[in-house]
Design an enzyme around this catalytic site. Structure first.
Site, mmCIF file in Angstrom:
data_model
loop_
_atom_site.group_PDB
_atom_site.id
_atom_site.type_symbol
_atom_site.label_atom_id
_atom_site.label_comp_id
_atom_site.label_asym_id
_atom_site.label_seq_id
_atom_site.Cartn_x
_atom_site.Cartn_y
_atom_site.Cartn_z
ATOM 1 N N HIS A 96 -23.558 -106.277 3.776
ATOM 2 C CA HIS A 96 -23.550 -107.172 5.100
ATOM 3 C C HIS A 96 -24.371 -108.091 5.486
ATOM 4 C CE1 HIS A 96 -25.755 -104.033 7.716
ATOM 5 N NE2 HIS A 96 -25.125 -103.395 7.027
ATOM 6 N N ASP A 98 -25.677 -109.014 8.649
ATOM 7 C CA ASP A 98 -26.371 -108.803 9.887
ATOM 8 C C ASP A 98 -27.151 -107.809 9.635
ATOM 9 O OD1 ASP A 98 -23.960 -107.070 9.514
ATOM 10 O OD2 ASP A 98 -24.330 -106.798 11.705
ATOM 11 N N ASP A 135 -31.522 -102.895 5.763
ATOM 12 C CA ASP A 135 -30.191 -102.457 5.893
ATOM 13 C C ASP A 135 -29.810 -103.860 6.626
ATOM 14 O OD1 ASP A 135 -27.671 -101.571 6.966
ATOM 15 O OD2 ASP A 135 -28.752 -100.251 8.222
ATOM 16 N N GLU A 165 -21.506 -106.123 10.997
ATOM 17 C CA GLU A 165 -21.328 -104.631 10.517
ATOM 18 C C GLU A 165 -21.637 -103.599 11.460
ATOM 19 O OE1 GLU A 165 -22.439 -100.801 8.588
ATOM 20 O OE2 GLU A 165 -23.703 -102.292 9.632
ATOM 21 N N GLU A 166 -23.168 -104.092 11.929
ATOM 22 C CA GLU A 166 -23.822 -103.269 12.993
ATOM 23 C C GLU A 166 -23.224 -102.959 14.450
ATOM 24 O OE1 GLU A 166 -25.812 -101.431 11.416
ATOM 25 O OE2 GLU A 166 -27.021 -102.420 10.323
ATOM 26 N N ASP A 189 -24.707 -100.329 0.492
ATOM 27 C CA ASP A 189 -25.243 -100.210 2.023
ATOM 28 C C ASP A 189 -25.517 -98.782 2.014
ATOM 29 O OD1 ASP A 189 -25.919 -100.923 4.429
ATOM 30 O OD2 ASP A 189 -23.906 -100.829 5.310
#
Length: 511
Positions: A96, A98, A135, A165-166, A189
């Protein structure tokens, strides 16, 4: 709806070089760290990924790769196979774009504005006062570095770069699955070196809204600010078993114990910055009778002493302070509403609730009170609950619904995604184990993770069945300014990735 692009973006290169060169000097693989360093100069908070998307577009355009993007902003970049591997199955590499943008309040750096200052601490890479963005910057950097190195054998690849994603895996939840043609998904991830992940927890968000009318300030009342700081925080899934202090809960406890001794009225209560991070800071404004301010401060100090003792191992830096506030005269909630709100904070569960029967030392079900927000007459308490056992979630949500009723509030519930159930007979798992052993000379640990992985959602969005695994380097304290990544394990992660794309496209596998 998807859009097609041959070049995908502006013709210019990446961002202007920042101060990352010195911090990353000498690290291998070189291409990986160059791409990662560039990422630290790009603002990429969730739901605001425009700058990093433009950067990826420019990169794919320079390499002449075709790309597709859906309405949510998720991108798929097609990469042709290396010579002799054209008939191999298409493998989807996924990560991802973000990141969680947490920062210490006094830090001049801010990842939400593309200001991350890298710091080398022995074999660890971290950031000065902010989240690092490993991350999931490691996934994006690894995909790009792999494609740029023409000597790495691989079959057809699709680079799936998702957004948001977050914030509940929003990007994956809105993925146009028709963009993805591969049947093997390798998620990049995970955050534990030496482990292959084959399952994850599902999650549900809840918001308890407590609405109460305010009344004018009591004549002569003094406004005070009560603040909690110094907690370690961390990821509300992978770090939940560590028993770390939750700043919102600590604040509620300190205020609740003080209220038993000194009357006051609550004006505001706010804490936490990210739904999936354990809150490190929280603060409340209260109105106290002028002749009771000293007694109130002493009551909070007594509560702090007990709290610091309770947190002495997990969060030795936790503090609760009382300072004057400039809001004298502001309307406050009634004494009765104040009591209900503090009771709600007290009864909302936070922490691990059940352990996995399938994997040692793995949390199965947990919940975390991630945010408290005051907006006008409403106090909102936002929790993120997780479980790899979907059948356990209704009971947990029922507990939160009961807490809302007891507080005289209402609850909103949003189920984000179900869990990813492990398949120990998976062909891609067998290939990953073989690639791991060949590349690193040891056997991996196969496990699941108590966090959300987009694999769980993507599998429901893509037509047909996906065979999936996930792995990554050692990343500690994600979602907090203490986030760090182990540089030797990045090199191991890289070797495994190269070994796996070779393994999945080798003639013996194709046959």
């Amino acid at each position: 709806m998807t859009t097609e692009s041959a070049s995908g973006g502006p013709a210019s290169g990446g961002p202007a070089p920042g101060d990352w060169h010195e911090a990353l000097a000498g690290l291998e693989p070189r291409r990986f760290w160059e791409r990662f360093g560039e990422l630290t100069t790009i603002a990429r908070p969730s739901r605001k990924e425009e700058a990093v998307i433009a950067w990826v577009d420019a990169w794919s355009g320079r390499l002449g790769l075709s790309s597709r993007r859906d309405a949510a902003g998720n991108t798929v970049i097609s990469v042709p196979a290396t010579p002799g591997r054209e008939q191999a199955p298409t493998v989807v590499l996924q990560g991802h774009l973000d990141m969680v943008c947490e920062r210490d309040p006094e830090s001049p750096n801010d990842p939400a504005e593309g200001r991350i200052r890298l710091v080398r601490d022995g074999e660890w890479l971290t950031a000065d006062g902010t989240t690092l963005g490993a991350d999931d910057g490691v996934a994006i950097a690894a995909m790009m570095a792999l494609v740029e190195d023409g000597d790495i054998p691989h079959g057809p690849l699709e680079l799936l770069m998702t957004v948001a994603e977050e914030v509940g895996l929003e990007g994956a939840n809105n993925l146009d699955g028709a963009m993805v043609t591969g049947s093997v998904l390798v998620n990049l991830d995970s955050e534990e070196d030496g482990r292959i992940t084959v399952g994850c927890a599902g999650s549900t968000d809840t918001w308890i809204d407590i609405t109460a009318a305010r009344e004018p300030a009591t004549p002569g009342a003094v406004s005070l600010r009560v603040a909690v700081s110094g907690g370690l925080g961390g990821h509300s899934g992978t770090n939940i078993a560590a028993g770390r202090a939750n700043a919102v809960k600590v604040l509620g406890r300190a205020l609740g114990e003080a209220l038993a001794e000194v009357p006051f009225r609550l004006v505001a209560m706010d804490g936490g910055r990210s739904r999936n991070a354990i809150p490190r800071d929280a603060a409340a404004v209260v109105q106290v009778p002028a002749d009771a301010t000293a007694a109130f401060g002493e009551a909070v100090a007594r509560a702090e002493a007990v709290i610091r003792d309770a947190c002495s191992v997990t969060d030795p830096g936790v503090t609760v302070t009382v300072t004057p506030d400039a809001g004298d005269g502001a309307p406050a909630w009634t004494s009765e509403a104040t009591r209900r709100m503090l009771d709600a904070v007290a009864v909302i569960p936070t922490g691990p609730l059940a352990m996995s029967p399938a994997f040692d030392d793995l949390v199965e079900t947990s919940t975390s009170l991630g945010e408290a927000v005051t907006d006008g007459d409403v106090l909102t308490l936002h929790s993120l609950s997780r479980s790899s056992n979907d059948a356990a979630m209704p009971d947990l949500i029922g507990t939160l619904q009961a807490a809302a009723r007891l507080a005289g509030g209402t609850i909103r519930v949003r189920r984000n995604y179900a869990g990813w159930r492990p398949d120990m007979g998976s062909p891609v798992l067998a290939a990953t184990i073989a690639a791991y052993t060949r590349a690193l000379g040891e056997d991996p640990i196969v496990t699941a993770v108590h966090a959300g992985l987009e694999s769980a959602v993507i599998a429901t969005r893509v037509p047909g069945e996906l065979d999936m695994v996930s792995f990554g380097p050692q990343i500690e304290a994600p979602h907090s300014p203490d986030e760090r990544v182990s540089t030797p394990t990045v090199e191991r992660f890289w070797r495994l990735l190269l070994s796996l794309v070779d393994e999945l496209s080798a003639p013996a596998v194709r046959g």
